[in-house]
Design a protein around this motif. Structure first.
Motif, PDB file in Angstrom:
ATOM      1  N   ALA A   1       7.240  -3.978 -14.406  1.00 42.99           N
ATOM      2  CA  ALA A   1       8.020  -4.241 -13.193  1.00 42.99           C
ATOM      3  C   ALA A   1       7.739  -5.663 -12.731  1.00 42.99           C
ATOM      4  O   ALA A   1       7.095  -5.891 -11.722  1.00 42.99           O
ATOM      5  CB  ALA A   1       7.691  -3.238 -12.103  1.00 42.99           C
ATOM      6  N   GLY A   2       8.199  -6.629 -13.534  1.00 42.91           N
ATOM      7  CA  GLY A   2       8.003  -8.032 -13.194  1.00 42.91           C
ATOM      8  C   GLY A   2       6.540  -8.374 -13.098  1.00 42.91           C
ATOM      9  O   GLY A   2       5.771  -8.119 -14.005  1.00 42.91           O
ATOM     10  N   GLY A   3       6.127  -8.915 -11.971  1.00 42.25           N
ATOM     11  CA  GLY A   3       4.738  -9.310 -11.774  1.00 42.25           C
ATOM     12  C   GLY A   3       3.811  -8.141 -11.538  1.00 42.25           C
ATOM     13  O   GLY A   3       2.607  -8.322 -11.371  1.00 42.25           O
ATOM     14  N   HIS A   4       4.353  -6.924 -11.502  1.00 45.65           N
ATOM     15  CA  HIS A   4       3.526  -5.749 -11.235  1.00 45.65           C
ATOM     16  C   HIS A   4       3.246  -4.939 -12.493  1.00 45.65           C
ATOM     17  O   HIS A   4       3.024  -3.750 -12.426  1.00 45.65           O
ATOM     18  CB  HIS A   4       4.222  -4.848 -10.207  1.00 45.65           C
ATOM     19  CG  HIS A   4       4.430  -5.514  -8.882  1.00 45.65           C
ATOM     20  ND1 HIS A   4       3.465  -5.608  -7.933  1.00 45.65           N
ATOM     21  CD2 HIS A   4       5.520  -6.140  -8.376  1.00 45.65           C
ATOM     22  CE1 HIS A   4       3.935  -6.249  -6.887  1.00 45.65           C
ATOM     23  NE2 HIS A   4       5.181  -6.587  -7.123  1.00 45.65           N
ATOM     24  N   SER A   5       3.281  -5.555 -13.649  1.00 47.39           N
ATOM     25  CA  SER A   5       3.050  -4.830 -14.891  1.00 47.39           C
ATOM     26  C   SER A   5       1.576  -4.466 -15.038  1.00 47.39           C
ATOM     27  O   SER A   5       0.703  -5.126 -14.482  1.00 47.39           O
ATOM     28  CB  SER A   5       3.498  -5.668 -16.083  1.00 47.39           C
ATOM     29  OG  SER A   5       4.869  -5.962 -15.959  1.00 47.39           O
ATOM     30  N   GLY A   6       1.307  -3.403 -15.810  1.00 48.22           N
ATOM     31  CA  GLY A   6      -0.070  -3.001 -16.038  1.00 48.22           C
ATOM     32  C   GLY A   6      -0.126  -1.725 -16.852  1.00 48.22           C
ATOM     33  O   GLY A   6       0.910  -1.136 -17.174  1.00 48.22           O
TER      34      GLY A   6
END
Length: 198
Positions: A56-61
């Motif tokens: 999710a864009g900058g919220h990847s993990g």
């Protein structure tokens, strides 16, 4: 081109008495994803592991949740990447069946659980939009509105003071061209606010 999911989808993979329950859904970012992970944990209190992957864009993990490093979260994340997904969360709930699968077996199991869930999921194209705001004299409001309508831009806030302020949204890919056309039809009398991408 990136895709998301129209609705959540599930799968179940049984391997050597272990049960892997796959779950994929669209999410806006990490906070929403963590709520989904907590929800599945509470629905499956006896599960051995609840692993997840998020794009999710900058919220990847990703999280292996106690599985050997790199055997769950990262393989799940790779499935999402391989299918050009964005704003998607994959969760796999594992019930351990008493037989060790080894690192390769775990990678295959977590990959398969996500891939099987995605097979039944309806994918939708993500269209990135942007919002632009411009100021024009009253005489140019009509031509600007016609251009916006022809371009399928979504009209937002319009205020009438000494001049007309117009905000609208449209696909990011079309924004540069629309700004150029608007500048031409307004003969230099249009001023873009700070959202301008020119």
């Amino acid at each position: 081109m990136a895709f998301s999911l129209a609705q959540p989808a599930h799968s179940r993979v049984d391997i050597k008495k272990s049960i892997f329950i796959g779950f994929v859904t669209a999410v806006a970012g990490r906070p929403e994803a963590l709520i989904e992970v907590a929800r599945l944990r509470s629905e499956h209190p006896q599960a051995t592991h609840v692993c997840w992957a998020l794009l999710a864009g900058g919220h990847s993990g990703a999280s292996d949740d106690g599985e050997p490093g790199g055997t769950a979260g990262l393989p799940m994340l790779n499935v999402l990447r391989h299918q050009d997904l964005e704003q998607v969360l994959a969760i796999v709930v594992r019930y351990y069946g008493g037989i060790r699968l080894g690192a390769g077996g775990l990678v295959r199991a977590y990959t398969d659980a996500v891939a099987q869930a995605l097979l039944s999921a309806e994918k939708i194209e993500l269209v990135v939009t942007t919002t632009l705001c411009a100021v024009v004299p009253y005489a140019l409001e009509g031509p600007l509105r016609r251009l916006l309508q022809q371009s399928n831009a979504v009209l937002g806030e319009v205020t009438h003071d000494d001049v007309v302020s117009v905000c609208f949204s449209l696909p990011l890919a079309a924004a540069h061209g629309l700004q150029r056309e608007a500048n031409e039809i307004c003969h230099g009398a249009l001023q873009w606010r700070d959202q301008s991408i020119l």
